[in-house]
Design an enzyme around this catalytic site. Structure first.
Site, PDB file in Angstrom:
ATOM      1  N   HIS A  57       0.786  -1.000   0.266  1.00  0.00           N
ATOM      2  CA  HIS A  57       0.525  -0.065   0.279  1.00  0.00           C
ATOM      3  C   HIS A  57       0.883   0.791  -0.333  1.00  0.00           C
ATOM      4  O   HIS A  57       0.125   1.843  -0.423  1.00  0.00           O
ATOM      5  CB  HIS A  57      -0.886  -0.202   0.964  1.00  0.00           C
ATOM      6  CG  HIS A  57      -1.959  -0.935   1.174  1.00  0.00           C
ATOM      7  ND1 HIS A  57      -2.404  -1.750   2.253  1.00  0.00           N
ATOM      8  CD2 HIS A  57      -3.080  -1.529  -0.020  1.00  0.00           C
ATOM      9  CE1 HIS A  57      -3.271  -2.713   2.425  1.00  0.00           C
ATOM     10  NE2 HIS A  57      -3.391  -2.234   1.292  1.00  0.00           N
ATOM     11  N   LYS A 100     -18.691  -5.283   7.706  1.00  0.00           N
ATOM     12  CA  LYS A 100     -17.705  -6.129   7.284  1.00  0.00           C
ATOM     13  C   LYS A 100     -16.930  -6.141   9.749  1.00  0.00           C
ATOM     14  O   LYS A 100     -16.702  -4.797  10.102  1.00  0.00           O
ATOM     15  CB  LYS A 100     -16.747  -6.035   7.057  1.00  0.00           C
ATOM     16  CG  LYS A 100     -17.059  -6.493   5.615  1.00  0.00           C
ATOM     17  CD  LYS A 100     -15.566  -6.571   4.409  1.00  0.00           C
ATOM     18  CE  LYS A 100     -16.153  -6.938   3.247  1.00  0.00           C
ATOM     19  NZ  LYS A 100     -15.252  -6.739   2.705  1.00  0.00           N
ATOM     20  N   ARG A 116      -2.157  -5.935  -8.500  1.00  0.00           N
ATOM     21  CA  ARG A 116      -1.287  -7.130  -8.239  1.00  0.00           C
ATOM     22  C   ARG A 116      -1.268  -8.610  -9.262  1.00  0.00           C
ATOM     23  O   ARG A 116      -2.349  -9.353  -9.435  1.00  0.00           O
ATOM     24  CB  ARG A 116      -1.802  -7.819  -7.077  1.00  0.00           C
ATOM     25  CG  ARG A 116      -0.623  -6.950  -5.759  1.00  0.00           C
ATOM     26  CD  ARG A 116      -0.783  -7.392  -4.284  1.00  0.00           C
ATOM     27  NE  ARG A 116      -3.097  -7.665  -4.450  1.00  0.00           N
ATOM     28  CZ  ARG A 116      -3.621  -8.269  -3.675  1.00  0.00           C
ATOM     29  NH1 ARG A 116      -2.683  -9.087  -2.958  1.00  0.00           N
ATOM     30  NH2 ARG A 116      -5.036  -8.505  -3.926  1.00  0.00           N
TER      31      ARG A 116
END
Lengths: 164, 164, 164, 164, 164, 164
Positions: free
Chosen positions: B17, B41, B90
């Site tokens: 990050h 969440k 990624r």
């Protein structure tokens, strides 16, 4: 002032390319569209023709210039004081080779950043070679390339198709 | 002035990050790191903790701010006058869901552009959940997350691991 | 007469689903849209609601029926004398799981064929869960789902969003 | 009556091609296997040879015809009153290019539908070029192509291998 | 004693190849690096040059030999009493073709096993052709290939670049 | 002596797992099949049941042992003097997560090597969860799992299916 480069063969420019260039011009101060002159490849259109098409269809964007480049892209970017290279990604088809190129460029010059934009939905299947193949087999490329390119494609490839 | 947003859960922030945020700060005038508060969440670290870690490790970047956000990202971006959302990619693992989100965001608000950067080679395998799993099973996360996060992870997860 | 089945949760039906069903109805004699009743999942809309939406938006297609199914799809298909199962594929996101399911179904009953259609370009990013998430966070799902579903989504999720 | 087209180079036909054609013949009224004559490519087998192999190995299927085609596939399909183009998909290797072609064909003629079948497990690694390479290097293609093609491959490529 | 084969064109050997060979030498008793002589391709370096580079840079590994091979790899492996073929995988770019080759080899000779290693992170973008292109366009391949290959590449490609 | 580890949940063991273990046993001196005991997951079969199935179906392989493991795989491997971890790859579905795990493990302990084998063609679609779902919905798992597992699955899931 941040300068971004949109590199490519643009043989010929498609509506997908235009979309990426216009979106790039909206977020960076200046955009250089860099037309690749690769002596080892035989393009359908000469570098001068490809640049001319781009200049015509991008004439409405004051912060966009169209130029030629040869050799390593990161060296060219540096010579232009550009910090950013912008590439369009179409679904997965471009992902791997773009990934490889971005990492290589990063290794060659870590100060130049490659960023990616997702190609707009309606152009996700579009590529210069697909358009050329389509016209070669008699298809109509309207909606895929700008109008002045439609005519140019038909002239070049129509002649080739009929074996003249 | 172009404002870019780096959104995420950052639960916790990883070196991957940080790499993306630092590279973003090098090409845009101002960067807002937006920490997602998702009521449905259960993160390992609270939003306040996640923001604190980011502020500490980004303190050297004068054009970066860390904030919270909820709801639709494009609405948040608009409220901040941000034109650009920046995401890290990624290899292939993020590609599909990022593609879907970028196209959805584009449809919700065509004026906000999502751009992507390839995650640096050495962080291509790194994710917050992988780091949490690693620590949970007794591994050492040094080199994956900033030092202050190493300690915080060990405290939270070490306790959980030993069932306390 | 060739009977084709379009199976799914349809929780709720999207414009992407409709596109696939309409194209299926154009090439097969009869189409059964089969709404999955899975006792171990908690859908947003009940099986009856999901079937009702489908019946309403497919009313213009005389060779389409909407039914429920449970258990193994190939067994259901056989009980209906259906030879073909039709699934939509969105870029790469569905490919792997669909591939696995098609091969498994083939092994369970080699006489039932699974075929795939590419989701239309404009729906390539669309899924029922994305739409639900969008509405949950306050976004507008018009253009993603049929009008009667827009209202139903807002009613269900708007209430949940405000915690009532 | 629904007519489906199975297009390809078939240079030469493999057992994977046969599997797709047989499964197509089981669900559509009539199947036209369309052998591509591409003047700009040099196939190993002439169009006449490729068609002959197909006719021999498909002789047991009364609703299958083998023909030649040139130019744009959608135009050919229209000239034959075919509503459906059928392609086989092998794991991910064909996915991208097939996706691009299907979307392009859809744009050229929205009335012609492309559908996909997953290649059977045992042929998932099989392609005409792999078979040609295998035979060129002295391998035995039995089980990959029909028996009459085994002999023809050995004759053509065995000779080439020994430099005659 | 288990013998493993690391096959390739090695035109030229890269640091990524070396990494895979060294890791293979650490887990198998004997490793044969097999340099492909393919009469139908024109490599940049002759087979003798490619073998020479490998022998030099692998001289420190006593259980590694460098040899030539032609024809079918499984036949070559059998002639060497090798039970294992080792290939490097870089992200997704090699996956499909390697998968196809492994399954084909398995079918040709089920007793020879193909195993894969993930290419080390820092070489995930590296390929012989990328290195050649880089040098051709004037880039510096240090860090990508061993030092003696750096010099050889510059000599061959520098000359070609300047058109001599 | 090279010791290899085949780790997994094996909940339950499938014919695809057996294929990978048997091929591993053919190239390494000793193989430890390591059954994961993950306290945070609820498997269908207990660790003892999963180990018992493996021991029964692997009884014919003298160089294979079945054990339990917890915690970090690389630590377990080291404690067993194992140099190699062996994983099966099914088309693309496992690739990404396996890639991430292999790179993470490498970083945790560079002396332990992860290698991959392509799952045999006929098991490429097979997974423990697919088998469990199949049986849950009333399908027959013969050919997917060893006979003693067929019976055990039917007993566990048949009961659950009928809600007892």
């Amino acid at each position: 002032m941040t300068i971004a480069i949109c590199p490519g063969s643009f043989d010929p420019v498609t509506n997908g390319h235009l979309d990426i260039i216009e979106r790039t011009a909206a977020i960076f101060d200046k955009v250089i569209v860099a037309v690749l002159e690769n002596p080892s490849k035989e393009p359908l259109f000469s570098a001068a023709e490809r640049r001319y098409f781009l200049q015509k269809v991008l004439a409405h964007l004051p912060n966009v210039e169209v130029e030629y480049f040869q050799g390593l892209l990161v060296n060219y970017a540096k010579s232009k004081d550009a910090k950013v290279i912008v590439k369009g990604l179409r679904a997965i088809s471009d992902f791997e080779s773009e990934f490889q190129m971005a990492l290589t460029n990063k290794k060659m010059n870590p100060e130049i950043e490659t960023i990616f934009m997702m190609t707009a939905n309606e152009y996700s299947f579009l590529s210069s070679s697909m358009v050329k193949e389509l016209v070669y087999f008699g298809g109509n490329p309207e909606g895929f390339v700008p109008p002045l390119v439609v005519a140019a494609l038909e002239e070049k490839l129509g002649r080739r198709r009929s074996g003249k």
